[in-house]
Write a protein that holds these residues in place. Structure first.
Motif, PDB file in Angstrom:
ATOM      1  N   GLY A   9     -25.325  13.282   0.842  1.00 36.68           N
ATOM      2  CA  GLY A   9     -25.529  14.026   2.073  1.00 36.68           C
ATOM      3  C   GLY A   9     -24.567  15.188   2.202  1.00 36.68           C
ATOM      4  N   LYS A  10     -23.315  14.969   1.824  1.00 39.93           N
ATOM      5  CA  LYS A  10     -22.316  16.044   1.872  1.00 39.93           C
ATOM      6  C   LYS A  10     -22.661  17.153   0.883  1.00 39.93           C
ATOM      7  N   LYS A  11     -23.119  16.775  -0.303  1.00 39.97           N
ATOM      8  CA  LYS A  11     -23.508  17.781  -1.301  1.00 39.97           C
ATOM      9  C   LYS A  11     -24.661  18.632  -0.775  1.00 39.97           C
ATOM     10  N   GLN A  12     -25.644  17.968  -0.183  1.00 43.61           N
ATOM     11  CA  GLN A  12     -26.790  18.702   0.365  1.00 43.61           C
ATOM     12  C   GLN A  12     -26.362  19.631   1.490  1.00 43.61           C
ATOM     13  N   TRP A  13     -25.465  19.156   2.361  1.00 42.59           N
ATOM     14  CA  TRP A  13     -25.007  19.988   3.473  1.00 42.59           C
ATOM     15  C   TRP A  13     -24.225  21.189   2.951  1.00 42.59           C
ATOM     16  N   ARG A  14     -23.374  20.992   1.961  1.00 38.51           N
ATOM     17  CA  ARG A  14     -22.610  22.109   1.386  1.00 38.51           C
ATOM     18  C   ARG A  14     -23.547  23.142   0.769  1.00 38.51           C
ATOM     19  N   ALA A  15     -24.582  22.692   0.087  1.00 39.02           N
ATOM     20  CA  ALA A  15     -25.563  23.618  -0.491  1.00 39.02           C
ATOM     21  C   ALA A  15     -26.276  24.386   0.614  1.00 39.02           C
ATOM     22  N   HIS A  16     -26.585  23.698   1.708  1.00 36.92           N
ATOM     23  CA  HIS A  16     -27.234  24.336   2.856  1.00 36.92           C
ATOM     24  C   HIS A  16     -26.328  25.413   3.444  1.00 36.92           C
ATOM     25  N   VAL A  17     -25.062  25.086   3.631  1.00 41.80           N
ATOM     26  CA  VAL A  17     -24.091  26.044   4.188  1.00 41.80           C
ATOM     27  C   VAL A  17     -23.933  27.242   3.253  1.00 41.80           C
ATOM     28  N   ALA A  18     -23.940  27.010   1.952  1.00 44.90           N
ATOM     29  CA  ALA A  18     -23.830  28.107   0.982  1.00 44.90           C
ATOM     30  C   ALA A  18     -25.014  29.058   1.109  1.00 44.90           C
TER      31      ALA A  18
END
Length: 106
Positions: A9-18
């Motif tokens: 979930g954190k990886k997906q959120w970081r990709a979203h923020v990027a």
């Protein structure tokens, strides 16, 4: 929810923020205002649903087409967001339903 789910979930959120950071500044401002409103209203499936990801997709398409953010959202961003949330159950809806049930003794 296991530790692997949290990490994913954190990886997906970081990709979203990027992806958001790659948008032009006017798009970023509007996105963050929409996000703030959506978090406040609280769609029930916000974290599991596609709303924010689809919004970024939509914004990226607008950038690719050379349009300003208000050209794709319209000048009334609040109305645009209300349209997005129109058919999505929110915590406010759930609360209103519970009040209605209490009022009618259900």
């Amino acid at each position: 929810m296991g530790i692997r789910d949290i990490i994913e979930g954190k990886k997906q959120w970081r990709a979203h923020v990027a992806r958001i950071k790659n948008l032009p500044p006017d798009y970023q401002i509007v996105y963050h205002e929409i996000q703030r409103y959506v978090f406040k209203v609280g769609p029930v499936d916000l974290l599991d649903g596609p709303l924010l990801t689809e919004l970024v997709d939509f914004f990226e398409e607008g950038v690719a087409a050379g349009k300003g953010v208000l050209q794709i959202t319209g000048p009334d961003v609040a109305a645009f967001v209300d349209g997005l949330l129109q058919d999505i159950p929110t915590y406010a809806d759930v609360y209103q339903e519970s009040l209605t049930k209490k009022k009618h003794g259900l």
